[in-house]
Design a protein around this motif. Structure first.
Motif, PDB file in Angstrom:
ATOM      1  N   ASP A  11      -6.757  -6.817 -11.401  1.00  0.00           N
ATOM      2  CA  ASP A  11      -5.439  -6.244 -11.100  1.00  0.00           C
ATOM      3  C   ASP A  11      -5.325  -4.972 -11.928  1.00  0.00           C
ATOM      4  N   ASN A  12      -5.732  -3.862 -11.341  1.00  0.00           N
ATOM      5  CA  ASN A  12      -5.883  -2.626 -12.106  1.00  0.00           C
ATOM      6  C   ASN A  12      -4.582  -2.145 -12.724  1.00  0.00           C
ATOM      7  N   ARG A  13      -3.476  -2.275 -11.999  1.00  0.00           N
ATOM      8  CA  ARG A  13      -2.209  -1.806 -12.550  1.00  0.00           C
ATOM      9  C   ARG A  13      -1.791  -2.652 -13.752  1.00  0.00           C
ATOM     10  N   ARG A  14      -1.929  -3.959 -13.615  1.00  0.00           N
ATOM     11  CA  ARG A  14      -1.573  -4.831 -14.741  1.00  0.00           C
ATOM     12  C   ARG A  14      -2.531  -4.613 -15.907  1.00  0.00           C
ATOM     13  N   LEU A  15      -3.780  -4.292 -15.607  1.00  0.00           N
ATOM     14  CA  LEU A  15      -4.741  -3.980 -16.666  1.00  0.00           C
ATOM     15  C   LEU A  15      -4.283  -2.767 -17.461  1.00  0.00           C
ATOM     16  N   ARG A  16      -3.820  -1.722 -16.759  1.00  0.00           N
ATOM     17  CA  ARG A  16      -3.362  -0.518 -17.455  1.00  0.00           C
ATOM     18  C   ARG A  16      -2.089  -0.788 -18.245  1.00  0.00           C
ATOM     19  N   VAL A  17      -1.206  -1.639 -17.697  1.00  0.00           N
ATOM     20  CA  VAL A  17      -0.016  -2.046 -18.448  1.00  0.00           C
ATOM     21  C   VAL A  17      -0.437  -2.765 -19.732  1.00  0.00           C
ATOM     22  N   TYR A  36      10.055  -4.086  -4.624  1.00  0.00           N
ATOM     23  CA  TYR A  36       9.434  -3.312  -3.562  1.00  0.00           C
ATOM     24  C   TYR A  36      10.260  -2.049  -3.323  1.00  0.00           C
ATOM     25  N   ALA A  37       9.608  -1.039  -2.768  1.00  0.00           N
ATOM     26  CA  ALA A  37      10.296   0.199  -2.387  1.00  0.00           C
ATOM     27  C   ALA A  37      10.418   0.249  -0.868  1.00  0.00           C
ATOM     28  N   VAL A  38      11.597   0.579  -0.391  1.00  0.00           N
ATOM     29  CA  VAL A  38      11.837   0.720   1.047  1.00  0.00           C
ATOM     30  C   VAL A  38      12.161   2.180   1.325  1.00  0.00           C
ATOM     31  N   TYR A  39      11.329   2.811   2.147  1.00  0.00           N
ATOM     32  CA  TYR A  39      11.502   4.223   2.490  1.00  0.00           C
ATOM     33  C   TYR A  39      11.884   4.324   3.969  1.00  0.00           C
ATOM     34  N   ALA A  40      12.882   5.153   4.269  1.00  0.00           N
ATOM     35  CA  ALA A  40      13.280   5.368   5.659  1.00  0.00           C
ATOM     36  C   ALA A  40      13.510   6.848   5.901  1.00  0.00           C
ATOM     37  N   LYS A  41      13.124   7.304   7.084  1.00  0.00           N
ATOM     38  CA  LYS A  41      13.438   8.677   7.463  1.00  0.00           C
ATOM     39  C   LYS A  41      14.946   8.829   7.573  1.00  0.00           C
ATOM     40  N   ARG A  42      15.431   9.992   7.231  1.00  0.00           N
ATOM     41  CA  ARG A  42      16.874  10.212   7.241  1.00  0.00           C
ATOM     42  C   ARG A  42      17.433   9.975   8.638  1.00  0.00           C
ATOM     43  N   GLY A  43      18.448   9.120   8.704  1.00  0.00           N
ATOM     44  CA  GLY A  43      19.076   8.794   9.971  1.00  0.00           C
ATOM     45  C   GLY A  43      18.410   7.673  10.733  1.00  0.00           C
ATOM     46  N   ALA A  44      17.286   7.143  10.229  1.00  0.00           N
ATOM     47  CA  ALA A  44      16.580   6.085  10.951  1.00  0.00           C
ATOM     48  C   ALA A  44      17.369   4.782  10.972  1.00  0.00           C
ATOM     49  N   VAL A  45      18.039   4.468   9.865  1.00  0.00           N
ATOM     50  CA  VAL A  45      18.889   3.276   9.790  1.00  0.00           C
ATOM     51  C   VAL A  45      20.187   3.676   9.108  1.00  0.00           C
ATOM     52  N   SER A  46      21.238   2.932   9.411  1.00  0.00           N
ATOM     53  CA  SER A  46      22.538   3.347   8.896  1.00  0.00           C
ATOM     54  C   SER A  46      23.186   2.338   7.965  1.00  0.00           C
ATOM     55  N   SER A  55      -4.062   0.489   6.324  1.00  0.00           N
ATOM     56  CA  SER A  55      -4.068   0.667   4.877  1.00  0.00           C
ATOM     57  C   SER A  55      -2.746   1.288   4.452  1.00  0.00           C
ATOM     58  N   PRO A  56      -2.368   1.165   3.174  1.00  0.00           N
ATOM     59  CA  PRO A  56      -1.149   1.822   2.702  1.00  0.00           C
ATOM     60  C   PRO A  56      -1.180   3.332   2.901  1.00  0.00           C
ATOM     61  N   LYS A  57      -2.331   3.946   2.751  1.00  0.00           N
ATOM     62  CA  LYS A  57      -2.423   5.396   2.955  1.00  0.00           C
ATOM     63  C   LYS A  57      -2.155   5.764   4.408  1.00  0.00           C
ATOM     64  N   GLN A  58      -2.733   4.986   5.330  1.00  0.00           N
ATOM     65  CA  GLN A  58      -2.487   5.264   6.751  1.00  0.00           C
ATOM     66  C   GLN A  58      -1.005   5.062   7.096  1.00  0.00           C
ATOM     67  N   GLY A 105       3.909  -1.727  -7.397  1.00  0.00           N
ATOM     68  CA  GLY A 105       3.150  -2.447  -8.408  1.00  0.00           C
ATOM     69  C   GLY A 105       1.760  -2.832  -7.961  1.00  0.00           C
ATOM     70  N   ALA A 106       1.381  -2.459  -6.729  1.00  0.00           N
ATOM     71  CA  ALA A 106       0.065  -2.815  -6.213  1.00  0.00           C
ATOM     72  C   ALA A 106      -0.960  -1.738  -6.540  1.00  0.00           C
ATOM     73  N   ASP A 107      -2.214  -2.136  -6.640  1.00  0.00           N
ATOM     74  CA  ASP A 107      -3.276  -1.186  -6.957  1.00  0.00           C
ATOM     75  C   ASP A 107      -3.425  -0.111  -5.877  1.00  0.00           C
ATOM     76  N   ASP A 108      -3.162  -0.486  -4.615  1.00  0.00           N
ATOM     77  CA  ASP A 108      -3.382   0.456  -3.519  1.00  0.00           C
ATOM     78  C   ASP A 108      -2.111   1.199  -3.108  1.00  0.00           C
ATOM     79  N   TYR A 109      -1.094   1.171  -3.958  1.00  0.00           N
ATOM     80  CA  TYR A 109       0.143   1.893  -3.643  1.00  0.00           C
ATOM     81  C   TYR A 109      -0.112   3.394  -3.560  1.00  0.00           C
ATOM     82  N   VAL A 110       0.483   4.019  -2.550  1.00  0.00           N
ATOM     83  CA  VAL A 110       0.452   5.480  -2.436  1.00  0.00           C
ATOM     84  C   VAL A 110       1.889   5.985  -2.460  1.00  0.00           C
TER      85      VAL A 110
END
Length: 511
Positions: free
Chosen positions: A368-374, A478-488, A236-239, A257-262
């Motif tokens: 689509d809950n997010r689009r519904l709120r929009v 989309y959002a791309v998250y990386a730990k500091r120093g993981a990629v250069s 899951s996105p949370k895991q 933009g997804a309903d299950d985004y954390v």
């Protein structure tokens, strides 16, 4: 007669990406939510941290890893490490040759013929024209890539070993659509087809990983160069977020933009990767309010796009007053300013139209809950500007039925535009997006003119905005998250987290 692209142009395009390449024989229209030893250290931008030898990424083992079947962005993020297309598309929407060595275009631009590099798959066999045609035909049938084939009539192998693509209309930017993964022709339906990219997916014991090829046919500088990339099973996105925060997960791709985004509130480096997903309002031309063309055209001024992007998409969306991504060369920022947020203009136009009952029905997909709120927020904006809005919130099946039966005045839609921002599915009779009387002969003809010559996009967009049947709102990322120093040297482009090419890597933004 055919004209051949100048060799110097092709060489210049390929210089950074394919320098030193030689043979060594050893990516929808979303509706609800779409190594052995390293080849050497990847180049870095000034001050970048040294890349570690081991990375860990996430994947869903119960979701497809076939590039023509998968609709999951977490799994698709791995595909640019495993597969290559005839071209890749950089951040500036420029097609960079990969498997394609050179190509020819007919004088009428109805036919392209592509010729291949001496490339090989990970099993050591040569990439052939038959592999490319089989891959393109598999993509034609897929939900993710099918929209790109709107004007592609046929794909075949020529007598001299080329891949000929025949079109039903002149096309200037066809290569930008051909970053489609190429796999072995016998494996287009396989669970994990063999590709020609720098990494191979393999399972060893109870673990799954990407292993870098020691004899990769191309020595291009890739976004990552770890000998082995461990793959963590996602549930899951949370895991995924929790493993990123508290475990060894190095980098994740998330959909704000997804309903299950954390959210990822910690200290990390952040990039965005474009999706081409357009959120827009569609107007029914024959409704009692929007049959007035001036009112339809003025609707764009009633929408505060920046507020919607920030409030509902965590900043991972770009306001768009034209029906093209603001990050693409098809978007004219000066032209867009004419259609921006100015509710007084809409109110004055509505008042001047002297419509006795300015009541409208706004159709929303409540699955689509997010689009519904929009949509609910847009309804407030429209009411503040002078309309009386009744929201019709239906589940996805009933929403689609209401679209087909024209049971609305406005609907909040979402679709994935091709990289050349082709609008013809909206205006072609019987087009896949032609709801509520959207089809229009003149607008469809101008769509084709724009495909033939990029210079016509400004005229097309003026016609679309004057007509008012489409009111663009924003393009999601989309959002791309990386730990500091993981990629250069990460340099995401559209639908391609691990894009590798000739560009200098951008500085990541800070949290």
């Amino acid at each position: 007669m055919k004209r051949i692209l100048p060799l110097l142009l092709v060489v210049a395009l390929a210089a950074g990406l394919l320098a030193g390449c030689q043979e060594e024989l050893t990516e929808y229209t979303p509706t609800g939510n779409g190594l052995s030893d390293s080849t050497g250290p990847a180049p870095t931008y000034p001050g970048a941290p040294e890349e570690p030898k081991i990375l860990t990424l996430a994947y869903y083992p119960d979701r497809s890893m076939n590039p023509y079947e998968s609709m999951d962005f977490t799994n698709r993020a791995l595909f640019s490490l495993m597969y290559q297309g005839l071209f890749s598309v950089d951040r500036n929407y420029q097609a960079q040759p990969v498997l394609c060595k050179t190509y020819q275009v007919s004088d009428d631009m109805h036919s392209y013929t592509f010729y291949l590099e001496e490339a090989s798959f990970s099993d050591g066999t040569r990439v052939t024209a038959e592999d490319v045609t089989a891959s393109l035909e598999a993509a034609r049938k897929s939900s993710f890539y099918g929209g790109r084939f709107t004007h592609i009539k046929s794909v075949s192998v020529t007598d001299d070993g080329g891949i000929q693509v025949n079109l039903d209309t002149p096309y200037e930017d066809l290569p930008i659509l051909l970053d489609i993964p190429v796999v072995k022709s016998s494996q287009t339906g396989a669970a994990v087809p063999i590709g020609s990219g720098p990494y191979v997916l393999e399972t060893e014991g109870s673990g799954t990983r990407l292993r870098r090829q020691s004899a990769w046919w191309c020595d291009a500088a890739t976004a990552v160069s770890a000998p082995v990339i461990s793959l963590l099973k996602a549930e899951s996105p949370k895991q995924i977020r929790d493993d990123f925060d508290f475990s060894d997960l190095s980098l994740v791709c998330a959909d704000p933009g997804a309903d299950d985004y954390v959210d990822y509130p910690g200290d990390q480096e952040i990039w965005e990767s474009e999706t081409g997903i357009l959120v827009y309002l569609g107007c029914r031309k024959d409704s009692k309010v929007f049959s007035n063309e001036a009112v339809r055209a003025a609707l764009t001024h009633a929408i505060d796009r920046d507020a919607l992007a920030e409030k509902f998409y965590h900043g991972f969306a770009h306001s768009a007053a034209l029906p093209a991504s603001p990050l693409s060369p098809y978007y004219n920022k000066t032209q867009a300013q004419r259609y921006g947020y100015d509710p007084r203009k809409f109110t004055d136009t509505l008042t001047g139209a002297q419509i006795a009952d300015p009541s409208v029905t706004l159709l929303l997909n409540k699955d689509d809950n997010r689009r519904l709120r929009v949509g609910r927020e847009i309804a407030k904006m429209l009411e503040a500007a002078g309309l009386k809005v009744e929201r019709k919130e239906l589940d996805a099946e009933r929403y689609q039925k209401a679209l087909r039966s024209k049971d609305y005045d406005l609907y909040l839609g979402q679709t994935k535009l091709s990289a050349n921002m082709d609008l013809s599915p909206f205006f072609k009779k019987g087009g896949s997006l032609s709801f509520g009387g959207m089809s229009d002969t003149a607008l469809y003809a101008m769509c084709l003119e724009a495909l033939a010559n990029r210079g016509n996009y400004q005229t097309l967009h003026e016609m679309v905005m004057t007509d008012g049947r489409i009111c663009p709102i924003l393009f999601r990322s989309y959002a791309v998250y990386a730990k500091r120093g993981a990629v250069s040297n990460l340099n995401p482009s559209r639908d391609n987290v691990f894009y590798y090419g000739v560009e200098k890597a951008p500085e990541p933004s800070e949290t």
